[in-house]
Design a protein around this motif. Structure first.
Motif, PDB file in Angstrom:
ATOM      1  N   LEU A 193       0.808  -1.220   0.000  1.00 54.63           N
ATOM      2  CA  LEU A 193       0.000   0.000   0.000  1.00 54.63           C
ATOM      3  C   LEU A 193       0.843   1.271   0.000  1.00 54.63           C
ATOM      4  N   ALA A 194       2.156   1.139   0.183  1.00 55.09           N
ATOM      5  CA  ALA A 194       3.042   2.302   0.139  1.00 55.09           C
ATOM      6  C   ALA A 194       3.378   2.704  -1.303  1.00 55.09           C
ATOM      7  N   ALA A 195       3.032   1.863  -2.265  1.00 53.33           N
ATOM      8  CA  ALA A 195       3.297   2.178  -3.676  1.00 53.33           C
ATOM      9  C   ALA A 195       2.472   3.402  -4.089  1.00 53.33           C
ATOM     10  N   PRO A 196       3.057   4.292  -4.884  1.00 60.86           N
ATOM     11  CA  PRO A 196       2.356   5.508  -5.298  1.00 60.86           C
ATOM     12  C   PRO A 196       0.997   5.251  -5.960  1.00 60.86           C
ATOM     13  N   ALA A 197       0.850   4.135  -6.628  1.00 57.45           N
ATOM     14  CA  ALA A 197      -0.431   3.842  -7.294  1.00 57.45           C
ATOM     15  C   ALA A 197      -1.581   3.725  -6.295  1.00 57.45           C
ATOM     16  N   TYR A 198      -1.271   3.374  -5.045  1.00 56.89           N
ATOM     17  CA  TYR A 198      -2.305   3.216  -4.020  1.00 56.89           C
ATOM     18  C   TYR A 198      -2.589   4.508  -3.254  1.00 56.89           C
ATOM     19  N   ALA A 199      -1.788   5.533  -3.444  1.00 54.82           N
ATOM     20  CA  ALA A 199      -1.895   6.752  -2.630  1.00 54.82           C
ATOM     21  C   ALA A 199      -3.309   7.353  -2.599  1.00 54.82           C
ATOM     22  N   PRO A 200      -3.973   7.530  -3.732  1.00 57.30           N
ATOM     23  CA  PRO A 200      -5.329   8.119  -3.659  1.00 57.30           C
ATOM     24  C   PRO A 200      -6.308   7.255  -2.864  1.00 57.30           C
ATOM     25  N   ALA A 201      -6.276   5.938  -3.066  1.00 58.05           N
ATOM     26  CA  ALA A 201      -7.197   5.047  -2.350  1.00 58.05           C
ATOM     27  C   ALA A 201      -6.866   5.013  -0.856  1.00 58.05           C
ATOM     28  N   VAL A 202      -5.583   5.017  -0.532  1.00 60.84           N
ATOM     29  CA  VAL A 202      -5.177   5.009   0.882  1.00 60.84           C
ATOM     30  C   VAL A 202      -5.606   6.309   1.551  1.00 60.84           C
ATOM     31  N   TRP A 203      -5.409   7.438   0.869  1.00 59.77           N
ATOM     32  CA  TRP A 203      -5.810   8.721   1.454  1.00 59.77           C
ATOM     33  C   TRP A 203      -7.327   8.794   1.627  1.00 59.77           C
ATOM     34  N   ARG A 204      -8.067   8.292   0.659  1.00 61.10           N
ATOM     35  CA  ARG A 204      -9.535   8.289   0.760  1.00 61.10           C
ATOM     36  C   ARG A 204      -9.980   7.460   1.955  1.00 61.10           C
ATOM     37  N   TRP A 205      -9.393   6.265   2.094  1.00 57.47           N
ATOM     38  CA  TRP A 205      -9.700   5.409   3.240  1.00 57.47           C
ATOM     39  C   TRP A 205      -9.371   6.125   4.553  1.00 57.47           C
TER      40      TRP A 205
END
Length: 131
Positions: free
Chosen positions: A31-43
């Protein structure tokens, strides 16, 4: 301010703490990969808002929790339930509950198996060409 769930000043620092906790866990390294950043921030934003709403309604009587707000909207408890459902969906999509983690692991393992079979078949085809 009733609860602060719509205030970036209240939500953003809490969300940042959730992100830090999440990505610092080695089990969540993907989840630290940049591709996950928007979904992680939304969560994380949903979790922060849920926390603020929880703190707000925890000091209320059950009558206050279930009464419609002054603006004629949902009750505080209904609002909390809506955020909980949305946060649960975000958790599942990121693999943050046991069932979704197991499904994610299964899907990754199946993908690796499929890739290994594909590479094996390709190697066999190369060996056949050499004969």
């Amino acid at each position: 301010m009733l609860h602060g769930a719509w205030s970036p000043r209240k939500v953003d620092p809490l969300a940042a703490q959730y992100v830090d906790l999440l990505v610092s866990d080695p089990a969540n390294a993907y989840l630290a990969a940049p591709a996950y950043a928007p979904a992680v921030w939304r969560w994380a934003t949903l979790e922060a808002r849920l926390q603020l709403l929880d703190e707000w309604i925890s000091n209320m009587t059950i009558e206050q929790q279930t009464a419609p707000t002054r603006r004629g909207g949902s009750s505080p408890l209904d609002l909390w339930r809506q955020f909980e459902a949305t946060a649960q969906t975000a958790r599942s999509r990121l693999g943050l509950d046991p069932l979704s983690r197991a499904r994610l692991g299964r899907d990754v393992a199946q993908t690796r198996l499929d890739l290994a079979q594909l590479l094996s078949a390709d190697k066999q085809g190369d060996d056949d060409d050499e004969e």
